[in-house]
Each structure stands twice: as C-alpha cells, then as structure tokens.
Motif scaffolding. Sequence first.
Motif, PDB file in Angstrom:
ATOM      1  N   ILE A 108      20.322  20.654  30.197  1.00 11.47           N
ATOM      2  CA  ILE A 108      20.547  19.413  29.450  1.00 11.47           C
ATOM      3  C   ILE A 108      19.341  19.121  28.561  1.00 11.47           C
ATOM      4  O   ILE A 108      19.481  18.739  27.397  1.00 11.47           O
ATOM      5  CB  ILE A 108      20.822  18.238  30.414  1.00 11.47           C
ATOM      6  CG1 ILE A 108      22.210  18.401  31.058  1.00 11.47           C
ATOM      7  CG2 ILE A 108      20.745  16.897  29.666  1.00 11.47           C
ATOM      8  CD1 ILE A 108      22.509  17.371  32.124  1.00 11.47           C
ATOM      9  N   GLY A 109      18.134  19.323  29.110  1.00  8.59           N
ATOM     10  CA  GLY A 109      16.937  19.124  28.300  1.00  8.59           C
ATOM     11  C   GLY A 109      16.744  20.202  27.249  1.00  8.59           C
ATOM     12  O   GLY A 109      16.254  19.925  26.153  1.00  8.59           O
ATOM     13  N   LEU A 110      17.155  21.428  27.560  1.00  6.63           N
ATOM     14  CA  LEU A 110      16.974  22.532  26.617  1.00  6.63           C
ATOM     15  C   LEU A 110      17.988  22.520  25.486  1.00  6.63           C
ATOM     16  O   LEU A 110      17.748  23.114  24.432  1.00  6.63           O
ATOM     17  CB  LEU A 110      17.084  23.870  27.366  1.00  6.63           C
ATOM     18  CG  LEU A 110      16.014  24.164  28.415  1.00  6.63           C
ATOM     19  CD1 LEU A 110      16.311  25.486  29.106  1.00  6.63           C
ATOM     20  CD2 LEU A 110      14.624  24.191  27.785  1.00  6.63           C
ATOM     21  N   ARG A 111      19.123  21.879  25.666  1.00  5.45           N
ATOM     22  CA  ARG A 111      20.185  21.887  24.665  1.00  5.45           C
ATOM     23  C   ARG A 111      20.153  20.667  23.750  1.00  5.45           C
ATOM     24  O   ARG A 111      21.089  20.421  22.984  1.00  5.45           O
ATOM     25  CB  ARG A 111      21.558  21.990  25.342  1.00  5.45           C
ATOM     26  CG  ARG A 111      21.750  23.292  26.132  1.00  5.45           C
ATOM     27  CD  ARG A 111      21.663  24.506  25.219  1.00  5.45           C
ATOM     28  NE  ARG A 111      21.843  25.761  25.957  1.00  5.45           N
ATOM     29  CZ  ARG A 111      20.880  26.632  26.199  1.00  5.45           C
ATOM     30  NH1 ARG A 111      19.647  26.400  25.755  1.00  5.45           N
ATOM     31  NH2 ARG A 111      21.122  27.739  26.870  1.00  5.45           N
ATOM     32  N   ALA A 112      19.084  19.866  23.822  1.00  4.57           N
ATOM     33  CA  ALA A 112      18.888  18.726  22.925  1.00  4.57           C
ATOM     34  C   ALA A 112      17.476  18.789  22.368  1.00  4.57           C
ATOM     35  O   ALA A 112      16.559  19.272  23.037  1.00  4.57           O
ATOM     36  CB  ALA A 112      19.116  17.411  23.669  1.00  4.57           C
ATOM     37  N   ARG A 113      17.286  18.298  21.151  1.00  2.00           N
ATOM     38  CA  ARG A 113      16.002  18.442  20.478  1.00  2.00           C
ATOM     39  C   ARG A 113      15.031  17.290  20.718  1.00  2.00           C
ATOM     40  O   ARG A 113      13.831  17.460  20.576  1.00  2.00           O
ATOM     41  CB  ARG A 113      16.231  18.605  18.969  1.00  2.00           C
ATOM     42  CG  ARG A 113      16.916  19.924  18.588  1.00  2.00           C
ATOM     43  CD  ARG A 113      16.951  20.106  17.080  1.00  2.00           C
ATOM     44  NE  ARG A 113      17.581  21.361  16.677  1.00  2.00           N
ATOM     45  CZ  ARG A 113      16.972  22.545  16.643  1.00  2.00           C
ATOM     46  NH1 ARG A 113      15.706  22.632  17.003  1.00  2.00           N
ATOM     47  NH2 ARG A 113      17.613  23.633  16.262  1.00  2.00           N
ATOM     48  N   THR A 114      15.527  16.094  21.028  1.00  2.00           N
ATOM     49  CA  THR A 114      14.659  14.922  21.150  1.00  2.00           C
ATOM     50  C   THR A 114      14.947  14.178  22.446  1.00  2.00           C
ATOM     51  O   THR A 114      16.005  14.363  23.056  1.00  2.00           O
ATOM     52  CB  THR A 114      14.882  13.942  19.981  1.00  2.00           C
ATOM     53  OG1 THR A 114      16.185  13.362  20.113  1.00  2.00           O
ATOM     54  CG2 THR A 114      14.767  14.651  18.633  1.00  2.00           C
ATOM     55  N   PRO A 115      14.023  13.309  22.901  1.00  2.00           N
ATOM     56  CA  PRO A 115      14.299  12.492  24.087  1.00  2.00           C
ATOM     57  C   PRO A 115      15.536  11.623  23.914  1.00  2.00           C
ATOM     58  O   PRO A 115      16.287  11.407  24.868  1.00  2.00           O
ATOM     59  CB  PRO A 115      13.024  11.641  24.233  1.00  2.00           C
ATOM     60  CG  PRO A 115      11.963  12.433  23.573  1.00  2.00           C
ATOM     61  CD  PRO A 115      12.635  13.127  22.416  1.00  2.00           C
ATOM     62  N   GLU A 116      15.751  11.106  22.685  1.00  2.00           N
ATOM     63  CA  GLU A 116      16.913  10.236  22.457  1.00  2.00           C
ATOM     64  C   GLU A 116      18.222  11.001  22.623  1.00  2.00           C
ATOM     65  O   GLU A 116      19.166  10.531  23.272  1.00  2.00           O
ATOM     66  CB  GLU A 116      16.834   9.620  21.054  1.00  2.00           C
ATOM     67  CG  GLU A 116      15.753   8.564  20.885  1.00  2.00           C
ATOM     68  CD  GLU A 116      14.352   9.159  20.787  1.00  2.00           C
ATOM     69  OE1 GLU A 116      13.395   8.450  21.129  1.00  2.00           O
ATOM     70  OE2 GLU A 116      14.211  10.332  20.388  1.00  2.00           O
ATOM     71  N   THR A 117      18.285  12.188  22.020  1.00  2.00           N
ATOM     72  CA  THR A 117      19.513  12.960  22.151  1.00  2.00           C
ATOM     73  C   THR A 117      19.643  13.539  23.555  1.00  2.00           C
ATOM     74  O   THR A 117      20.761  13.743  24.042  1.00  2.00           O
ATOM     75  CB  THR A 117      19.577  14.085  21.095  1.00  2.00           C
ATOM     76  OG1 THR A 117      18.385  14.871  21.165  1.00  2.00           O
ATOM     77  CG2 THR A 117      19.711  13.504  19.700  1.00  2.00           C
ATOM     78  N   THR A 118      18.522  13.781  24.222  1.00  2.00           N
ATOM     79  CA  THR A 118      18.592  14.208  25.621  1.00  2.00           C
ATOM     80  C   THR A 118      19.223  13.131  26.478  1.00  2.00           C
ATOM     81  O   THR A 118      20.062  13.406  27.342  1.00  2.00           O
ATOM     82  CB  THR A 118      17.193  14.542  26.156  1.00  2.00           C
ATOM     83  OG1 THR A 118      16.623  15.596  25.387  1.00  2.00           O
ATOM     84  CG2 THR A 118      17.263  14.978  27.613  1.00  2.00           C
ATOM     85  N   ALA A 119      18.816  11.872  26.258  1.00  2.00           N
ATOM     86  CA  ALA A 119      19.396  10.762  27.022  1.00  2.00           C
ATOM     87  C   ALA A 119      20.882  10.619  26.741  1.00  2.00           C
ATOM     88  O   ALA A 119      21.695  10.398  27.648  1.00  2.00           O
ATOM     89  CB  ALA A 119      18.670   9.465  26.687  1.00  2.00           C
ATOM     90  N   ALA A 120      21.264  10.719  25.452  1.00  2.00           N
ATOM     91  CA  ALA A 120      22.680  10.622  25.107  1.00  2.00           C
ATOM     92  C   ALA A 120      23.470  11.768  25.721  1.00  2.00           C
ATOM     93  O   ALA A 120      24.552  11.570  26.287  1.00  2.00           O
ATOM     94  CB  ALA A 120      22.845  10.610  23.585  1.00  2.00           C
ATOM     95  N   LEU A 121      22.933  12.988  25.630  1.00  2.00           N
ATOM     96  CA  LEU A 121      23.612  14.154  26.197  1.00  2.00           C
ATOM     97  C   LEU A 121      23.694  14.044  27.714  1.00  2.00           C
ATOM     98  O   LEU A 121      24.737  14.347  28.317  1.00  2.00           O
ATOM     99  CB  LEU A 121      22.866  15.428  25.794  1.00  2.00           C
ATOM    100  CG  LEU A 121      23.477  16.752  26.260  1.00  2.00           C
ATOM    101  CD1 LEU A 121      24.864  16.942  25.666  1.00  2.00           C
ATOM    102  CD2 LEU A 121      22.577  17.924  25.881  1.00  2.00           C
ATOM    103  N   SER A 122      22.618  13.596  28.347  1.00  2.00           N
ATOM    104  CA  SER A 122      22.607  13.432  29.801  1.00  2.00           C
ATOM    105  C   SER A 122      23.669  12.438  30.249  1.00  2.00           C
ATOM    106  O   SER A 122      24.397  12.667  31.219  1.00  2.00           O
ATOM    107  CB  SER A 122      21.222  12.974  30.261  1.00  2.00           C
ATOM    108  OG  SER A 122      21.206  12.716  31.643  1.00  2.00           O
ATOM    109  N   THR A 123      23.772  11.311  29.534  1.00  2.00           N
ATOM    110  CA  THR A 123      24.758  10.297  29.893  1.00  2.00           C
ATOM    111  C   THR A 123      26.169  10.800  29.663  1.00  2.00           C
ATOM    112  O   THR A 123      27.062  10.598  30.497  1.00  2.00           O
ATOM    113  CB  THR A 123      24.520   9.013  29.079  1.00  2.00           C
ATOM    114  OG1 THR A 123      23.166   8.588  29.264  1.00  2.00           O
ATOM    115  CG2 THR A 123      25.457   7.904  29.523  1.00  2.00           C
TER     116      THR A 123
END
Length: 455
Positions: A343-358
Amino acid sequence: MPAAVEDHAWVTRTAAQPVPPAAGDHRRGLLLIGVAIVLTGLNLRTAVTSIGPVLQEIQDGLGISSGLAGLVTTMPVLCFAAIGFAGPGLSARYRDSHVLSAALVTMAAGLVIRAVAPAFWVFLAGTVLAMVGGALGNVLLPSLVKRHFPSRTGLLVGAYSTAMSVGATVAAVSTAPIAAAAGADGWRWALGVWAVFALLAAVPWLFVRANPGASRGTHAAVRMRDLRHSRMALALMIFFGVQGLEAYIVIGWSAQYLRDAGLTAATAGLLLGLNQVIGIPLSALVPALTVRPRAQRPLLLGFMACYAVGWTGLWVAPRTVPWLWMIALSAAMASFPMLLTLIGLRARTPETTAALSTYVQGWGYLISAVGPLLVGVLLGATGSYVGMFVLVIAGVLVLAVTGWFMTRERYADDEVNRFVPGWSSTGHCDDVLEVAGAEAPVSAHVTTDDGSPRG
C-alpha cells in the motif's frame, strides 16, 4: 484563477509553517512516534482474536445461535470497514495523535462494555466501540509511516505488523486459560482484560507534538473515490478483502472447528495461538523482503502454496498433525504484512497513501466480513463445515490472480491521473473529508468560482 478550477468548489487548507526542530528534538520526536505506532499495532487485533477461543462460552452465556455467533465473528470486520472510512476525515480536522489516542480510549471502553454485557445487543454495541481503535489504526498507520519514516517503510511496517501479531497471539493463547481460571462467566474477564493495554497504548500519543520534524506546509487534497480508476487500487482492495476473509475465518472459526473435531478447548486455543506465534517473525521479515520488487512474486507463490496445504490438511485430517496445518496457514497469512507494505509502495505521497489505505481497507473489510458470517450461516443450515472449506479454497484462487497483478511495479497515483489530471498534485479538491490529516490543526475555506467563501 486557473481554468481547471473555475467550475468547481475547491478547498484551500493552510497551516502555520513549523519552526525547524533541533536534531535532537527531531530524533526524540520520531522515536516517540515510532513507539506510539508499535504500541498501537499491539492492540489492533486483541479485540478480535480473543473471541474465537471462547466463542462457545459466549454463545452459552448470551443464549445465541450459531448464526448469531457468526455475526459475533464478522462484526469486528464490518466495523473495520465502516469506521475506517472516517479515518481521513477525522485526521483532516484533528491531529493524528489526538485521533489515535481518543480511538484507543474508546476501544478500552468498548472492551469493558462487551465484557459486562447482559444481552446480545449490548455485546454488539461494545464490539462496535472496541473496534474503533483497530479500525482507525488500520487506515492511519500506513500514512504515518509514509510521512515520518519514508526511507524506513519496510522497517516500520515490519515493526508494527509484528506488534500486531504479538498482540493477536497473546490474546488467542491466553483467553481460554483466563476464562477457565476466572470460573463462572470467566469469558467476560477474558474479553475485558485487554482494555488495560489499549489505555496504555493511548498514552504516548498524548505526548506527540505537532510537526515533530515533519514539514507540513501545503497539503495535497485527493478524492478517494477517484481511485476507482486505478486497476492497482482495485487489485489491492480485492486481495485485501479476500486475504482478510481467509484470516478472519481462521481467527473466528478454526478453534471451534477443532473443538468440534474432538480437540479440547485449551488445545484448540493453543493451536490458534501457534498460528499467531508463527506470524510474529514473518511479520518482521516479509515487509523487508517486499520492498525488493524481485522478491514480491516468489513471496506471493509461497503464500498461495501454504494456503492450499493448510486448508486441505485441516479439512481432510484435522486431528492428524493439526499443528502443521495451522503453521502452514500462519505462513500464508503473512501475505497481510506484504500487502500493508505494498500500500505504501504503490502510492507516491503520504496523502495518496492515506487515500489508498482507506479505499483498500474500507472496501476490503466489507469483503472480509462475508467470510465469518457466511460460515456461521452455512454451519447452522447444514451442520457441516464443508461450505467453509469450499469458500476458503475458492478464495485462494482469487488471491493468486489479484496478487499477480498487484505485484507489478505501478503507482495508483499515475493510473488515476490518466483519468483525473492533477488528482495527486498540489491542486485542491472539495473532498476535504477524504484527505490525509495534518499533524497541525488546519483551517478549511471553500470558495466558489467567483472567489467568495462558502465556509
């Protein structure tokens, strides 16, 4: 105003620029955050894995059927889904540390309510509260790791997923002995004792300062719903949901299945504990391997093989080397820390990581919730566990297909940007409730196309 924003309402978010901390303060702040993350991880599954070893006692104590027992085992997963969606919204309004400390206190209250519940509906209400800490921790910890430890993702994900395994193991192994030692209605003590650890985990978050070493100037706001355009996000979500379905059937029903196969409650609880114990070193090892792209698909194939061996052995010969089948399933369940890392590796920023995680966890847990509930319904209707094994083996096939896709080196940001240009850039959108939260308090102002404020 740029043409791209003339026809929409947009959110602008401002925060005071922090004074750069001294190196010592920076390190201490990061250490405190790391400790808080690990202690939170320790509590993410205790409220779940403590159910299975005393499920029969809960049924007898509350006077419920096997169908309602299925609801008991699937309720935590439903809560993970529903409550998890609130994570980015709460984080956008309040500091992450305050959100997580409040969530852990709420979790403790729910564990106590569940333990003293005089009726089934009170037990369910306590379960909802008990899942708040786990649900918000699920979706917020990956983005916190991405924000504060961007070059140590594997290490921190490994640390908190290991802590998660430790907490789950201790709860699984000790619940039945605590219940037996407490005497009549001992299951209530066995479920309520975990409230103490939730309260202890809340304490470090209270001492986390705003912006401990992290620059939090302008935040990129991203629409979580736009992730539907990403095949990577879809693959991650389906994989998350199905691996969760498998895991929660193991957690919620394997001990009862082994008891029905002729093993004692204590032995079944120990086997479930063994399943969790084996996951501890794997939780530390797998994230460190997952950050290496060439290791991802070999790991995936290994997990699928372990699922096939574990489920087949448990179905065909539950009393013959059951420890081997539970170990194989434990190894297969290490696909979870791999997924957290991805999940962290497939997003470029903390914001998109949070959105992807959710997105991945919120919708994924809805898929996961089907498993334990369906097992209870099928068991009640047929009196057999055959339906459970058909379900989990079919799930392994789904995991193999979606897992092969998610181990491609792709970014969800890039896929969404093809359909929604600027989605993950510094442009701001009107979905402030779906934005990764700032550590510092922020103000939100919505302006219309004529520039007038709306809030």
